[in-house]
Motif scaffolding. Structure first.
Motif, mmCIF file in Angstrom:
data_model
loop_
_atom_site.group_PDB
_atom_site.id
_atom_site.type_symbol
_atom_site.label_atom_id
_atom_site.label_comp_id
_atom_site.label_asym_id
_atom_site.label_seq_id
_atom_site.Cartn_x
_atom_site.Cartn_y
_atom_site.Cartn_z
ATOM 1 N N GLY A 286 0.812 -1.209 0.000
ATOM 2 C CA GLY A 286 0.000 0.000 0.000
ATOM 3 C C GLY A 286 0.845 1.258 0.000
ATOM 4 O O GLY A 286 0.393 2.320 -0.420
ATOM 5 N N HIS A 287 2.097 1.120 0.470
ATOM 6 C CA HIS A 287 2.984 2.272 0.467
ATOM 7 C C HIS A 287 3.398 2.624 -0.953
ATOM 8 O O HIS A 287 3.503 1.759 -1.831
ATOM 9 C CB HIS A 287 4.236 1.985 1.311
ATOM 10 N N ALA A 295 7.178 -2.321 13.116
ATOM 11 C CA ALA A 295 7.109 -2.640 14.547
ATOM 12 C C ALA A 295 5.835 -3.418 14.835
ATOM 13 O O ALA A 295 4.740 -2.986 14.442
ATOM 14 C CB ALA A 295 7.143 -1.362 15.386
ATOM 15 N N PHE A 296 5.975 -4.554 15.498
ATOM 16 C CA PHE A 296 4.816 -5.295 15.989
ATOM 17 C C PHE A 296 4.276 -4.620 17.244
ATOM 18 O O PHE A 296 5.048 -4.124 18.079
ATOM 19 C CB PHE A 296 5.201 -6.734 16.360
ATOM 20 N N SER A 297 2.957 -4.615 17.389
ATOM 21 C CA SER A 297 2.371 -4.215 18.665
ATOM 22 C C SER A 297 2.735 -5.270 19.697
ATOM 23 O O SER A 297 3.026 -6.418 19.348
ATOM 24 C CB SER A 297 0.848 -4.090 18.537
ATOM 25 N N PRO A 298 2.764 -4.921 20.988
ATOM 26 C CA PRO A 298 3.154 -5.898 22.007
ATOM 27 C C PRO A 298 2.341 -7.186 21.997
ATOM 28 O O PRO A 298 2.847 -8.247 22.367
ATOM 29 C CB PRO A 298 2.969 -5.124 23.316
ATOM 30 N N ASP A 299 1.073 -7.112 21.553
ATOM 31 C CA ASP A 299 0.260 -8.337 21.506
ATOM 32 C C ASP A 299 0.411 -9.077 20.174
ATOM 33 O O ASP A 299 -0.162 -10.156 19.988
ATOM 34 C CB ASP A 299 -1.219 -8.037 21.782
ATOM 35 N N GLY A 300 1.167 -8.492 19.225
ATOM 36 C CA GLY A 300 1.426 -9.146 17.951
ATOM 37 C C GLY A 300 0.275 -9.142 16.973
ATOM 38 O O GLY A 300 0.393 -9.691 15.868
ATOM 39 N N LYS A 301 -0.833 -8.517 17.333
ATOM 40 C CA LYS A 301 -2.013 -8.558 16.469
ATOM 41 C C LYS A 301 -1.948 -7.560 15.316
ATOM 42 O O LYS A 301 -2.658 -7.706 14.319
ATOM 43 C CB LYS A 301 -3.270 -8.320 17.299
ATOM 44 N N THR A 302 -1.121 -6.527 15.476
ATOM 45 C CA THR A 302 -0.992 -5.517 14.431
ATOM 46 C C THR A 302 0.482 -5.246 14.165
ATOM 47 O O THR A 302 1.349 -5.522 14.995
ATOM 48 C CB THR A 302 -1.692 -4.197 14.805
ATOM 49 N N THR A 317 -2.293 -8.304 11.367
ATOM 50 C CA THR A 317 -1.366 -9.362 10.963
ATOM 51 C C THR A 317 -2.074 -10.657 10.591
ATOM 52 O O THR A 317 -1.512 -11.495 9.869
ATOM 53 C CB THR A 317 -0.344 -9.647 12.081
ATOM 54 N N ASN A 318 -3.295 -10.845 11.047
ATOM 55 C CA ASN A 318 -4.031 -12.078 10.716
ATOM 56 C C ASN A 318 -4.666 -12.022 9.326
ATOM 57 O O ASN A 318 -4.751 -13.040 8.629
ATOM 58 C CB ASN A 318 -5.122 -12.342 11.752
ATOM 59 N N THR A 319 -5.106 -10.828 8.921
ATOM 60 C CA THR A 319 -5.814 -10.702 7.645
ATOM 61 C C THR A 319 -5.021 -9.943 6.587
ATOM 62 O O THR A 319 -5.330 -10.041 5.402
ATOM 63 C CB THR A 319 -7.149 -9.987 7.847
ATOM 64 N N GLY A 320 -4.020 -9.157 7.031
ATOM 65 C CA GLY A 320 -3.290 -8.302 6.106
ATOM 66 C C GLY A 320 -4.029 -7.032 5.757
ATOM 67 O O GLY A 320 -3.580 -6.248 4.925
ATOM 68 N N MET A 321 -5.180 -6.795 6.409
ATOM 69 C CA MET A 321 -5.982 -5.610 6.120
ATOM 70 C C MET A 321 -5.321 -4.361 6.717
ATOM 71 O O MET A 321 -4.830 -4.376 7.838
ATOM 72 C CB MET A 321 -7.384 -5.771 6.691
ATOM 73 N N GLN A 322 -5.316 -3.270 5.933
ATOM 74 C CA GLN A 322 -4.816 -1.999 6.443
ATOM 75 C C GLN A 322 -5.905 -1.354 7.288
ATOM 76 O O GLN A 322 -7.041 -1.192 6.849
ATOM 77 C CB GLN A 322 -4.429 -1.076 5.292
#
Length: 613
Positions: A286-287, A295-302, A317-322
C-alpha cells in the motif's frame, strides 16, 4: 531597525495532557511561529512496552503518538541532525535516541524532559539498544559502545568489524550482543568482556539489521542483497534464506511470540513469514515508496510500517488488512511559494508531491499527486489561480490552485528542468533546462518556443522583472545574463561572481536584482544599467537560496549551514540569524505583506517566521 518577534509556546509536562491541536507549534526554534509538516521518517518506529505509545524517529526530532488513536502527543527536539533510532527502556520509563549529530540522548518517557546527553562517537549514531534489564545501552557508528544508564559512563568499546556497524541487538538474557555491518557479516559478542564469540558469513551485501528470536536460539538478518536469513546462535549455521523481495531488505523483526517474522523492503512492501520454516504468509502492500521501518504491537495482532512516502500504516497481521494511516511526515522540501494573497503556502517535496497549506493555521489543505520524481520548484501564477510545479523527470505540471485539479502537463524538453518562473501577466511560463536554452510556454495552450541564450554554461535559475520587460538567468559560467523579453536578446552580462550562480531574484519594484553564488556572496545589481550596487558577504554562510521582502527592506538567505540569515538591503548589513532546521535550507519565500518568512528544508519541514518591522 528590524526585530524578530520571539513567540513562546507552553507545552504541558505530561504526554497525556498535551493538546494534539497545537502540534504545528511544538518544539519550535526561537522566532518561529509554526511548522508545516512533521519531518521525514528517517529512523525506526517503536511501541512503548505497554503498547500505549508509538514513537517515530524523524529528520527533525522524535514524534510520540497515542498508539490507540494515532493522535500526536508530543514532539521532542534537541538533536541537531536526523534522529536515526529511538528505543524505550524495558520498563518504559526512559526513551533513548541516537542521531546523525553523533550524540545519544536520554529522555524521561513520561514528561519528555531530556535527562542526559552522551558523547564519544566519531560519526552519526545509527542505532541503539537497551539491555533486557535496562542497565546498559549499546550504541554504534563504526564501533560498538556500551554505556551505564545510571551514570552515562562509557564502559567499553567492541571493535572488530571491517566497516561501519549498522545494527545491534541484545539476546533475551542480556549476555550476548549481536551486531551486523557494511562488511557483510554479523557477529556475536560477550557483553561483560567484549570478547568476539562468533561470526556469521553468507550475505553478499551489507547487512542492515540483526535481531534475536524471543527464545534467543536464532538471529535474523536483513541485507541489501535482497535477502533475509536466519541463523542458529549456538552453531553459527544458516537455518534458511528468504529471497522473495525484489529490492534491499532494510529490517527484519520477530513477532512477540516468536511465531512470525516481518520484513521491510525498498520494493515498497512489508511481508510476513513463518519464523520456524520461513514459509511465506502474506504481503502488506500500500505504500508508495520504500518501507523503512516496522514494529509489531506488544500483543502481535498488528504491525506498523513507516515509509519514505511519509505515511505510517497499521495492519492486521491475521488478515493483512490496512486499518489506519498516519500522514503528515513530509520528506525534504525543495521549494516554497506563498499565494499572492498570502492565504496559502505551497511546498514541493522529495516525496514527489506538492503540499498546500493554510498559511495562518499551518493545517494541510491538500496534497497534489502526479509527479514521478522529486518536485524541485513550485510557483503561483500572479493571479493565484494556477500553481506550476516541476520535477526531476523533465515534467512541469499546471494545477488549479483552488481545487487541486491537474490542468496541463508540459514535458517536451527532454532535458532536466532547473527552474521555472511565471511572467508578470501570468500568460507565459519560463523554464530553464540543463543546457544553454530556455523554454517559454503558453500557459493556456501548452505550446512553447525555444530561447537560445548566449552563455557558455548551463542555466541554473531564471526570473522575470516585475514589469515583464526583462528576464535574468544565472549560469555555471559565473555570470548573470539580462535578456530583453521582446527581442529575447542578451542586453547585459553581469560578471563578478567567481563560482556558479544558482539563484536570481528581482526586488518588488524592479530597482534591484540579487544574484547568489557558490562563492558565498550575494551581489546586488542595477538591472537597468548593469552596474554593481553592492556585494553582500555571507561571512562564511552558504546561500543556496535568497528572497527579497516585498517591501524591499530585507534580503533573506539560507543554505547548507541549516540556518536563515536576514540582511538590510539598503546597507548590506547583517540583521540576524535564525537557527532554523536540522538539514539544509533549500527555499525561502516572504508573505506579500513582508510579515512572515517561510523556509523549506531537506529535513522535510517548512518553518514560518514572524517578522516585525
Amino acid at each position: 531597525m528590524h526585530r524578530i518577534v520571539v513567540l513562546i509556546f507552553v507545552i504541558g509536562v505530561s504526554i497525556q495532557n498535551t493538546s494534539a491541536q497545537d502540534h504545528t507549534r511544538w518544539g519550535l526554534p526561537e522566532g518561529a511561529k509554526a511548522r508545516l509538516g512533521k519531518g521525514g521518517i528517517r529512523g525506526n518506529i517503536t511501541y512503548s512496552p505497554d503498547g500505549s505509545y508509538l514513537v517515530v524517529s524523524c529528520s527533525n526530532g522524535i514524534w510520540i503518538y497515542d498508539a490507540h488513536t494515532d493522535k500526536p502527543l508530543r514532539f521532542l527536539t534537541g538533536h541537531t541532525d536526523f534522529v536515526l533510532m529511538s528505543v524505550f527502556s524495558p520498563d518504559g520509563s526512559l526513551l533513548a535516541s541516537g542521531s546523525a549529530d553523533k550524540t545519544i540522548r536520554l529522555w524521561d518517557a513520561r514528561t519528555g524532559t531530556e535527562l542526559r546527553t552522551m558523547t564519544g562517537h566519531s560519526d552519526g549514531v545509527e542505532g541503539i539498544a537497551f539491555s533486557p534489564d535496562g542497565t546498559l545501552l549499546a550504541s554504534y557508528d563504526h564501533t560498538i559502545r556500551l554505556w551505564d544508564i545510571q551514570t552515562g559512563a562509557h564502559l567499553r568499546t567492541m571493535d572488530g568489524h571491517a566497516s561501519g556497524v549498522i545494527s545491534v541487538a541484545f539476546s533475551p538474557d542480556g549476555a550476548i550482543l549481536a551486531s551486523c555491518s557494511r562488511d557483510t557479516t554479523a557477529r556475536l559478542w560477550h557483553v561483560q568482556t567484549g570478547e568476539l564469540l562468533r561470526t556469521f558469513i553468507g550475505h553478499t551485501e551489507k547487512i542492515k539489521y540483526v535481531t534475536f528470536s524471543p527464545d534467543g536460539k536464532s538471529i535474523a538478518t536483513a541485507s541489501d542483497d535482497t535477502t533475509m536469513r536466519t541463523w542458529n546462535v549456538q552453531t553459527g549455521e544458516e537455518r534458511y534464506t528468504i529471497a522473495d523481495h525484489t529490492d534491499f531488505v532494510d529490517i527484519v523483526i520477530y513477532s512477540p511470540d516468536g511465531k512470525m517474522l516481518a520484513t521491510a523492503s525498498w520494493d515498497d512492501t512489508a511481508r510476513l513469514w513463518d519464523a520456524e520454516t520461513g514459509a511465506f504468509i502474506r504481503t502488506l502492500k500500500g505504500h508508495a515508496s520504500f518501507v523503512l521501518s516496522i514494529a509489531f504491537s506488544p500483543d502481535g495482532k498488528t504491525l506498523r510500517t513507516g515509509s519514505r512516502d511519509g505515511t505510517l500504516r497499521l495492519w492486521d497481521t491475521n488478515t493483512g488488512m490496512q486499518l489506519r494511516t498516519i500522514t503528515g511526515h513530509t520528506n525534504g522540501v525543495n521549494s516554497v511559494s506563498f499565494s499572492p494573497d498570502g492565504t496559502f503556502l505551497a511546498s514541493g517535496s522529495r516525496d514527489n508531491t506538492v503540499h498546500l497549506w493554510d498559511a495562518q493555521t499551518g493545517e494541510s489543505i491538500r496534497v497534489l499527486k502526479g509527479h514521478t520524481e522529486h518536485v524541485a520548484k513550485v510557483v503561483y501564477s500572479p493571479d493565484g489561480d494556477t500553481l506550476a510545479s516541476v520535477d526531476h523527470s523533465d515534467t512541469i505540471r499546471l494545477w488549479n490552485s483552488k481545487t487541486g485539479k491537474s490542468l496541463r502537463i508540459l514535458d517536451e524538453s527532454h532535458f532536466w528542468f532547473t527552474d521555472i518562473a511565471f511572467s508578470p501577466d501570468g500568460k507565459k511560463l519560463l523554464s530553464a533546462i540543463d543546457n544553454v536554452s530556455m523554454y517559454l510556454w503558453d500557459v493556456q495552450t501548452g505550446q512553447h518556443q525555444i530561447l537560445t541564450v548566449d552563455t557558455k554554461g548551463m542555466i541554473f535559475c531564471v526570473a522575470f522583472s516585475p514589469d515583464g520587460s526583462q528576464l535574468a538567468c544565472g549560469d555555471d559560467d559565473n555570470t548573470v545574463l539580462l535578456l530583453d523579453t521582446i527581442t529575447n536578446k542578451t542586453v547585459t552580462r553581469l560578471e563578478g561572481h567567481t563560482q556558479y550562480v544558482h539563484t536570481v531574484a528581482y526586488s518588488a519594484d524592479g530597482s534591484l536584482l540579487a544574484s547568489a553564488s557558490s562563492d558565498r556572496t550575494v551581489r546586488l545589481w542595477n538591472p537597468q544599467t548593469g552596474e554593481s550596487v553592492r556585494t553582500v558577504s555571507m561571512e562564511g554562510r552558504d546561500n543556496s537560496c535568497i528572497a527579497f521582502s516585498p517591501n524591499g527592506k530585507m534580503l533573506a538567505s539560507g543554505g547548507w549551514d541549516r540556518n536563515v540569515s536576514l540582511w538590510d538591503v539598503r546597507t548590506g548589513s547583517f540583521i540576524i540569524e535564525l537557527k532554523a532546521h536540522t538539514y539544509p535550507v533549500n527555499s525561502l519565500a516572504f508573505s506579500p505583506d513582508s510579515k512572515t518568512l517561510a523556509s523549506g528544508s531537506s529535513d522535510g519541514t517548512v518553518l514560518l517566521w514572524e517578522l516585525e518591522k
